[in-house]
Design a protein around this motif. Structure first.
Motif, PDB file in Angstrom:
ATOM      1  N   TYR A   1      -0.359   2.114  -1.087  1.00 24.65           N
ATOM      2  CA  TYR A   1      -0.008   2.539  -2.446  1.00 24.65           C
ATOM      3  C   TYR A   1       1.132   1.691  -2.990  1.00 24.65           C
ATOM      4  O   TYR A   1       1.171   1.386  -4.188  1.00 24.65           O
ATOM      5  N   ALA A   2       2.061   1.273  -2.120  1.00 25.87           N
ATOM      6  CA  ALA A   2       3.164   0.417  -2.561  1.00 25.87           C
ATOM      7  C   ALA A   2       2.638  -0.886  -3.145  1.00 25.87           C
ATOM      8  O   ALA A   2       3.147  -1.383  -4.162  1.00 25.87           O
ATOM      9  N   GLU A   3       1.612  -1.464  -2.525  1.00 24.45           N
ATOM     10  CA  GLU A   3       1.022  -2.698  -3.046  1.00 24.45           C
ATOM     11  C   GLU A   3       0.311  -2.449  -4.374  1.00 24.45           C
ATOM     12  O   GLU A   3       0.323  -3.296  -5.271  1.00 24.45           O
ATOM     13  N   ALA A   4      -0.331  -1.299  -4.485  1.00 21.42           N
ATOM     14  CA  ALA A   4      -1.022  -0.967  -5.736  1.00 21.42           C
ATOM     15  C   ALA A   4      -0.031  -0.869  -6.896  1.00 21.42           C
ATOM     16  O   ALA A   4      -0.350  -1.277  -8.027  1.00 21.42           O
ATOM     17  N   LEU A   5       1.163  -0.336  -6.651  1.00 17.20           N
ATOM     18  CA  LEU A   5       2.167  -0.215  -7.706  1.00 17.20           C
ATOM     19  C   LEU A   5       2.515  -1.565  -8.317  1.00 17.20           C
ATOM     20  O   LEU A   5       2.813  -1.662  -9.513  1.00 17.20           O
TER      21      LEU A   5
ATOM     22  N   ILE B   1      -0.075   5.687 -10.925  1.00 14.31           N
ATOM     23  CA  ILE B   1       0.643   6.928 -10.647  1.00 14.31           C
ATOM     24  C   ILE B   1       0.037   7.712  -9.485  1.00 14.31           C
ATOM     25  O   ILE B   1       0.607   8.707  -9.061  1.00 14.31           O
ATOM     26  N   GLY B   2      -1.127   7.276  -8.966  1.00 17.04           N
ATOM     27  CA  GLY B   2      -1.719   8.041  -7.877  1.00 17.04           C
ATOM     28  C   GLY B   2      -3.094   7.545  -7.506  1.00 17.04           C
ATOM     29  O   GLY B   2      -3.561   6.493  -7.971  1.00 17.04           O
ATOM     30  N   LEU B   3      -3.753   8.345  -6.666  1.00 16.14           N
ATOM     31  CA  LEU B   3      -5.079   8.014  -6.155  1.00 16.14           C
ATOM     32  C   LEU B   3      -6.008   9.205  -6.301  1.00 16.14           C
ATOM     33  O   LEU B   3      -5.557  10.360  -6.217  1.00 16.14           O
ATOM     34  N   ARG B   4      -7.276   8.911  -6.506  1.00 15.08           N
ATOM     35  CA  ARG B   4      -8.313   9.937  -6.450  1.00 15.08           C
ATOM     36  C   ARG B   4      -9.243   9.561  -5.312  1.00 15.08           C
ATOM     37  O   ARG B   4      -9.926   8.534  -5.359  1.00 15.08           O
ATOM     38  N   ARG B   5      -9.214  10.385  -4.265  1.00 17.48           N
ATOM     39  CA  ARG B   5      -9.974  10.078  -3.066  1.00 17.48           C
ATOM     40  C   ARG B   5     -11.472  10.172  -3.330  1.00 17.48           C
ATOM     41  O   ARG B   5     -11.917  10.770  -4.314  1.00 17.48           O
TER      42      ARG B   5
ATOM     43  N   PRO C   1       1.740   9.475  -4.159  1.00 23.10           N
ATOM     44  CA  PRO C   1       1.732   9.659  -2.702  1.00 23.10           C
ATOM     45  C   PRO C   1       2.797   8.766  -2.048  1.00 23.10           C
ATOM     46  O   PRO C   1       3.367   7.879  -2.703  1.00 23.10           O
ATOM     47  N   PRO C   2       3.077   8.952  -0.763  1.00 24.06           N
ATOM     48  CA  PRO C   2       4.038   8.082  -0.061  1.00 24.06           C
ATOM     49  C   PRO C   2       3.621   6.616  -0.142  1.00 24.06           C
ATOM     50  O   PRO C   2       2.428   6.291  -0.214  1.00 24.06           O
ATOM     51  N   SER C   3       4.585   5.712  -0.123  1.00 25.26           N
ATOM     52  CA  SER C   3       4.320   4.284  -0.301  1.00 25.26           C
ATOM     53  C   SER C   3       3.347   3.732   0.727  1.00 25.26           C
ATOM     54  O   SER C   3       2.559   2.834   0.445  1.00 25.26           O
ATOM     55  N   GLU C   4       3.407   4.269   1.954  1.00 25.77           N
ATOM     56  CA  GLU C   4       2.577   3.736   3.033  1.00 25.77           C
ATOM     57  C   GLU C   4       1.147   4.260   3.016  1.00 25.77           C
ATOM     58  O   GLU C   4       0.315   3.885   3.863  1.00 25.77           O
ATOM     59  N   THR C   5       0.788   5.116   2.070  1.00 29.12           N
ATOM     60  CA  THR C   5      -0.556   5.678   1.985  1.00 29.12           C
ATOM     61  C   THR C   5      -1.599   4.571   1.809  1.00 29.12           C
ATOM     62  O   THR C   5      -1.455   3.690   0.966  1.00 29.12           O
ATOM     63  N   ARG C   6      -2.636   4.606   2.628  1.00 30.56           N
ATOM     64  CA  ARG C   6      -3.689   3.599   2.579  1.00 30.56           C
ATOM     65  C   ARG C   6      -4.776   3.965   1.560  1.00 30.56           C
ATOM     66  O   ARG C   6      -5.144   5.134   1.422  1.00 30.56           O
ATOM     67  N   ILE C   7      -5.280   2.940   0.898  1.00 30.26           N
ATOM     68  CA  ILE C   7      -6.381   3.109  -0.049  1.00 30.26           C
ATOM     69  C   ILE C   7      -7.677   2.778   0.673  1.00 30.26           C
ATOM     70  O   ILE C   7      -7.813   1.699   1.263  1.00 30.26           O
ATOM     71  N   HIS C   8      -8.641   3.693   0.655  1.00 26.36           N
ATOM     72  CA  HIS C   8      -9.891   3.520   1.391  1.00 26.36           C
ATOM     73  C   HIS C   8     -11.031   3.163   0.446  1.00 26.36           C
ATOM     74  O   HIS C   8     -10.917   3.257  -0.789  1.00 26.36           O
TER      75      HIS C   8
END
Length: 629
Positions: free
Chosen positions: A312-316, A325-329, A338-345
């Motif tokens: 998520y940090a890279e996405a910012l 501002i966020g993710l939709r799984r 979400p926390p910066s380290e959250t992975r995008i799948h």
């Protein structure tokens, strides 16, 4: 002379009585008048003709021909039987022709009347249906027209218990231009399935039920939702219904009536939360208004396969002209900030703020963070707050309950209203945390002596509610609110500090009349709800996003001091601000200039700035972030 004046009323009375006998009397009088004119004129025509017959019999025959021509009787001359039969035949033909013309005229008039009354069917497809009529209709039409500005053909069908022509005139007055969007008005009852069929809900992409207001407004909404779901052809169709009830206690009933897939909002619930959030963060209502309109930045949920596997940090940092501002799984779960380290799948989507859906593009800009500009905020221990609530309406108890979830222990809210019976209600409002103590004081908030006796300088926040003491919240309530704001501005002038005020208005047009300072804000709940419903009507995936934003738990939008993120009066780009916010677990989406806080229409708010642009912050400026409560 006196005798003449006495005869004339009797003649008129006799004439009026004969006219009341209906069609035979009308035909009789019309025939007499025509004969009185046609016969003498026909005789004069024969007399004036230089080639007139010499015998009386022939002259009478010519007069008869002239009379017959005027009355379309053929003018046959012969034996009495022959003439009588020709007259009979002519009368039958005249009667048939007159009846036919009358029937055609009556049918055309009836059809025109039906069209003017909005009784015809709507054959549009993929349109938006609006049921009911209220002040909400104008922002809904305006925003839908803006949303469909790039469409070749779009339409809005409105069904309301109001005259079609009157609706069209009101819309033209309040929304002069709808661009390429066609607005179709129909007269009918929104609680009658047969009338609803007239606007073709089966072919609509969304059905919006407006809030009628009044004590029975929520009951009308429930009935309308039931009528929509029970209308022919709608039972087995996936519903995309949108409605907003006033009382949160009626939301479950409305959702049950609307069925699965519908979005039912609570006006009082959302308005109360916005009032609480905004009273502690001036400028927040402008942020939400900007995000909910189609003229500027909006919320978007969009896939971006190239970010799969990244954090998520890279996405910012991946977008220069959009703010993540966020993710939709992939399973539909929403995660804001979400926390910066959250992975995008794979299959996840990005939730972002952007100017348009085609501006959400990955940037190849080689950004550099100014680490020297990033600061760590000094810890600020929570302290008790004092809040003043002026006025009372049905939302007041929810405001107190919500405020209790934000403030520190020992905080106080003082309520001033005209109704002495509210004292017990104020003291017994449910407060989950129990951090807030509520006190009541009787007084008319439009009276300057009442306001001067409140020690305004001791309060951190002031809330001015739209007073519904007369049972409604409308123009009269806004008048009282404007008077109260003027009195507050007059008193605050001698305090030596800004008095943060958030005021509730029912008509957005009154916002331009209100006295404005950099610490003031306004909530126009009906307009915000209308904008919200319009957004969801265009993208149903946004319903979960708004439900998430307008609740006390989880992440929400904050305006925090710029000095908590970066060094003041130092030039930098917005990438540096985003990085500083990320280090604190926040997602930066914009900023507010204190020097522009009293300047409409944005009041100092700058959302989703280009991250490559250079800027510097001064004392009193704020950074707008998505952060946890």
């Amino acid at each position: 002379m006196a005798r003449t004046s006495a005869v004339r009323p009797r003649l008129r009375y006799w004439f009026d009585n004969t006219m009341t006998r209906g069609t035979p009397a009308l035909i009789g009088w019309l025939s007499l008048i025509c004969l009185a004119i046609v016969v003498p004129v026909s005789a004069l025509l024969v007399w004036a003709d230089t080639g007139r017959p010499t015998t009386l019999q022939n002259q009478l025959a010519e007069i008869w021909k002239n009379v017959s021509t005027a009355f379309k009787l053929g003018g046959a001359v012969g034996t009495p039987v022959f003439v009588a039969l020709s007259i009979l035949l002519a009368l039958v033909g005249l009667f048939f022709a007159s009846s036919l013309v009358g029937l055609i005229a009556a049918g055309v008039n009836r059809k025109i009347l039906d069209l003017r009354q909005g009784r015809s069917m709507v054959l549009e497809d993929h349109h938006t249906v609006v049921l009911g009529w209220s002040e909400q209709v104008y922002p809904v039409i305006k925003e839908l027209a803006e949303a469909n500005a790039n469409q070749r053909r779009s339409s809005i069908a409105i069904l309301a218990p109001k005259d079609k022509v009157e609706m069209e005139e009101l819309i033209r007055a309040r929304v002069p231009s709808t661009g390429r969007t066609r607005v179709i008005c129909r007269t009918g009852s929104p609680v009658d399935p047969a009338d609803i069929e007239r606007v073709n809900p089966q072919g609509a992409r969304a059905v919006i039920v407006l809030t009628p207001g009044g004590e029975d407004g929520d009951a009308d909404i429930v009935k309308t939702l039931l009528a929509v779901t029970k209308s022919p052809g709608m039972q087995d169709r996936p519903q995309h219904l949108l409605a907003a009830v006033q009382d949160v206690r009626n939301r479950d009933a409305a959702r049950l009536a609307a069925g699965a897939g519908a979005c039912v909002l609570s006006i009082d619930d959302i308005a109360a939360r916005l009032i609480v959030q905004t009273c502690r963060q001036p400028g927040l209502s402008v942020v939400y208004t900007d995000l909910l309109t189609y003229e500027d930045n909006e919320f978007y949920i969009t896939p971006e396969p190239k970010l799969a596997g990244r954090t998520y940090a890279e996405a910012l940092m991946s977008y220069a002209t959009s703010s993540v501002i966020g993710l939709r799984r992939a399973d539909g779960t929403l995660e804001l900030n979400p926390p910066s380290e959250t992975r995008i799948h794979e299959g996840d989507e990005i939730v972002a703020i952007s100017w348009d859906d085609d501006t959400i593009v990955l940037s190849d800009h080689r950004w550099t963070i100014d680490r020297a500009a990033i600061v760590t905020p000094a810890p600020r221990p929570a302290r008790p707050e004092r809040t003043l609530m002026l006025g009372w309406n049905r939302r007041a108890t929810t405001v107190i309950t919500e405020l209790d979830q934000y403030v520190a222990d020992g905080s106080v809210i003082d309520v001033v209203a005209r109704e002495p019976e509210l004292a017990e209600t104020v003291r017994t409002v449910p407060r989950g945390r129990g951090a807030l103590t509520a006190e009541f004081r009787i007084g008319d908030v439009t009276e300057p002596d009442v306001l001067r006796g409140l020690d305004l300088a001791s309060y951190d926040h002031v809330i001015v509610l739209s007073d519904d003491a007369d049972g409604t919240m409308g123009l009269r309530a806004d008048n009282r609110t404007l008077v109260t704001l003027l009195q507050l501005r007059s008193i605050a002038g001698g305090m030596g500090r800004a008095l943060p005020v958030v005021a509730e208005l029912t008509d957005d047009r009154n916002r331009a009349l209100a006295p404005i300072s950099e610490s003031d804000d306004f909530i126009v709940s009906d307009k915000l709800i209308s904008l919200l419903m319009t957004q969801v009507s265009e993208n149903r995936n946004l319903a979960d996003l708004f439900e998430y934003l307008f609740r006390a738990q989880g992440s929400e939008i904050y305006l925090k001091p710029a000095r908590d993120y970066v060094v003041l009066e130092r030039e930098m780009d917005f990438y540096t601000v985003v990085e500083s916010a990320r280090l604190q677990g926040h997602s930066a989406i914009g900023y507010r200039r204190l020097s522009e806080a009293a300047q409409p229409p944005m009041y100092g708010i700058h959302l989703n700035p280009d991250k490559t642009g250079r800027l510097r912050f001064g004392e009193g400026d704020s950074v707008i972030v998505m952060a946890g409560s």
